[in-house]
Design an enzyme around this catalytic site. Structure first.
Site, PDB file in Angstrom:
ATOM      1  N   HIS A  46      -0.927  11.131  -1.683  1.00 29.12           N
ATOM      2  CA  HIS A  46      -2.274  10.689  -1.307  1.00 29.12           C
ATOM      3  C   HIS A  46      -3.204  11.856  -0.969  1.00 29.12           C
ATOM      4  O   HIS A  46      -4.275  11.980  -1.541  1.00 29.12           O
ATOM      5  CB  HIS A  46      -2.213   9.726  -0.113  1.00 29.12           C
ATOM      6  CG  HIS A  46      -3.561   9.324   0.378  1.00 29.12           C
ATOM      7  ND1 HIS A  46      -4.253  10.027   1.341  1.00 29.12           N
ATOM      8  CD2 HIS A  46      -4.370   8.299   0.015  1.00 29.12           C
ATOM      9  CE1 HIS A  46      -5.423   9.453   1.545  1.00 29.12           C
ATOM     10  NE2 HIS A  46      -5.515   8.406   0.764  1.00 29.12           N
ATOM     11  N   HIS A  83       0.828  -1.207   0.000  1.00 32.32           N
ATOM     12  CA  HIS A  83       0.000   0.000   0.000  1.00 32.32           C
ATOM     13  C   HIS A  83       0.866   1.263   0.000  1.00 32.32           C
ATOM     14  O   HIS A  83       1.633   1.493   0.937  1.00 32.32           O
ATOM     15  CB  HIS A  83      -0.896  -0.022   1.246  1.00 32.32           C
ATOM     16  CG  HIS A  83      -1.891   1.083   1.320  1.00 32.32           C
ATOM     17  ND1 HIS A  83      -1.988   1.914   2.415  1.00 32.32           N
ATOM     18  CD2 HIS A  83      -2.841   1.490   0.454  1.00 32.32           C
ATOM     19  CE1 HIS A  83      -2.970   2.777   2.221  1.00 32.32           C
ATOM     20  NE2 HIS A  83      -3.501   2.545   1.035  1.00 32.32           N
ATOM     21  N   GLU A 116      -4.274   4.536  -8.149  1.00 28.63           N
ATOM     22  CA  GLU A 116      -5.509   5.199  -7.744  1.00 28.63           C
ATOM     23  C   GLU A 116      -5.515   6.624  -8.288  1.00 28.63           C
ATOM     24  O   GLU A 116      -4.618   7.421  -7.990  1.00 28.63           O
ATOM     25  CB  GLU A 116      -5.677   5.232  -6.222  1.00 28.63           C
ATOM     26  CG  GLU A 116      -6.956   5.964  -5.834  1.00 28.63           C
ATOM     27  CD  GLU A 116      -7.225   6.066  -4.353  1.00 28.63           C
ATOM     28  OE1 GLU A 116      -8.066   6.914  -3.965  1.00 28.63           O
ATOM     29  OE2 GLU A 116      -6.606   5.320  -3.573  1.00 28.63           O
ATOM     30  N   GLU A 122       0.213  -0.495  -4.721  1.00 30.30           N
ATOM     31  CA  GLU A 122      -0.779   0.570  -4.913  1.00 30.30           C
ATOM     32  C   GLU A 122      -0.100   1.914  -4.722  1.00 30.30           C
ATOM     33  O   GLU A 122       0.716   2.077  -3.810  1.00 30.30           O
ATOM     34  CB  GLU A 122      -1.923   0.396  -3.907  1.00 30.30           C
ATOM     35  CG  GLU A 122      -3.088   1.350  -4.088  1.00 30.30           C
ATOM     36  CD  GLU A 122      -2.989   2.638  -3.249  1.00 30.30           C
ATOM     37  OE1 GLU A 122      -3.842   3.523  -3.424  1.00 30.30           O
ATOM     38  OE2 GLU A 122      -2.047   2.751  -2.428  1.00 30.30           O
ATOM     39  N   ASP A 129      -0.899   6.438  -5.328  1.00 27.35           N
ATOM     40  CA  ASP A 129      -1.927   7.469  -5.511  1.00 27.35           C
ATOM     41  C   ASP A 129      -1.408   8.561  -6.438  1.00 27.35           C
ATOM     42  O   ASP A 129      -0.285   9.042  -6.256  1.00 27.35           O
ATOM     43  CB  ASP A 129      -2.292   8.097  -4.165  1.00 27.35           C
ATOM     44  CG  ASP A 129      -2.761   7.056  -3.162  1.00 27.35           C
ATOM     45  OD1 ASP A 129      -3.864   6.529  -3.349  1.00 27.35           O
ATOM     46  OD2 ASP A 129      -2.016   6.768  -2.197  1.00 27.35           O
TER      47      ASP A 129
END
Length: 239
Positions: free
Chosen positions: A50, A7, A109, A35, A37
């Site tokens: 993020h 993450h 994301e 993952e 952002d």
């Protein structure tokens, strides 16, 4: 075998969404996915961060979208976690793609909405095309309209909806958005829903699992549930 997804890179060991966190994840062969952002600088460059504001993870202030890439690159994105990470920079998506290509699957994301960041989908897809990485990534977002827009731009790219809660007709919403991935907050996911989604052909990502007992429980639901965690080492004990 459950996929281990780091993450924001290996954010349990290094500042989230930084090249150090990405490199740490890449150095562990058992981590199969990561993952990150993505937002846009004021001059339209995709960058990894993020929060919509700079205060938590940098020494800057204000909105990410109000700063040029040059201004963002001058900020320290590591010292907030530990003095030893002082000097860490906000990376561009391009830097991350170059590092990750051929080594790890990437869950990108798209933060916020297409209204907040006009052209974000087009800019990300252009970079994926440039580096030949469309088969190595998926694009996910909380924003259904943004994912629908991605599908109109590219029919091949894998897409997913990020869900925090238990909305009605959830799998139908995925179908309507053209998404093939359910990325769901762990507190709202259960075995019945995860198995139902997988049996209907959706991929399932559970986030963010950091307690070993929770990781083991979700892994037991179905071998195809992907585990998104800040602490991949805690999951790899069970793999």
């Amino acid at each position: 075998m459950n996929i281990c997804m780091a993450h924001r890179g290996w954010s349990g060991k290094a500042p989230e969404n930084t090249m150090t966190a990405i490199r740490l994840a890449l150095a562990e062969p058992a981590i199969q996915a990561m993952e990150i952002d993505v937002q846009l600088s004021s001059n339209g460059v995709p960058v990894l961060i993020h929060d919509f504001t700079l205060e938590r993870t940098t020494n800057g202030s204000g909105l990410v979208k109000d700063h040029t890439l040059e201004e963002l690159r001058q900020l320290d994105a590591g010292k907030w976690l530990d003095e030893k990470f002082a000097g860490e920079k906000i990376p561009t998506l391009e830097e991350a793609l170059i590092a990750v290509k051929g080594r790890c699957r990437l869950n990108i994301e798209l933060k916020a909405t297409s209204d907040m960041y006009p052209g974000i989908a087009e800019k990300v897809l252009a970079l994926l095309e440039q580096y030949g990485m469309k088969q190595e990534v998926c694009l996910t977002s909380f924003d259904h309209e943004l994912i629908r827009h991605v599908r109109t731009l590219d029919q091949q790219i894998e897409t997913g909806l990020i869900i925090y809660g238990r909305p009605v007709l959830m799998l139908e919403q995925l179908e309507e958005a053209g998404a093939s991935i359910l990325s769901m907050g762990y507190p709202f996911l259960n075995k019945e829903l995860a198995v139902a989604a997988i049996e209907k052909g959706f991929k399932v990502i559970a986030w963010t699992l950091d307690e070993p007992a929770h990781i083991r429980e979700v892994m037991s639901w179905h071998p195809d549930v992907q585990i998104c965690t800040n602490h991949p080492d805690r999951m790899l004990e069970f793999v």
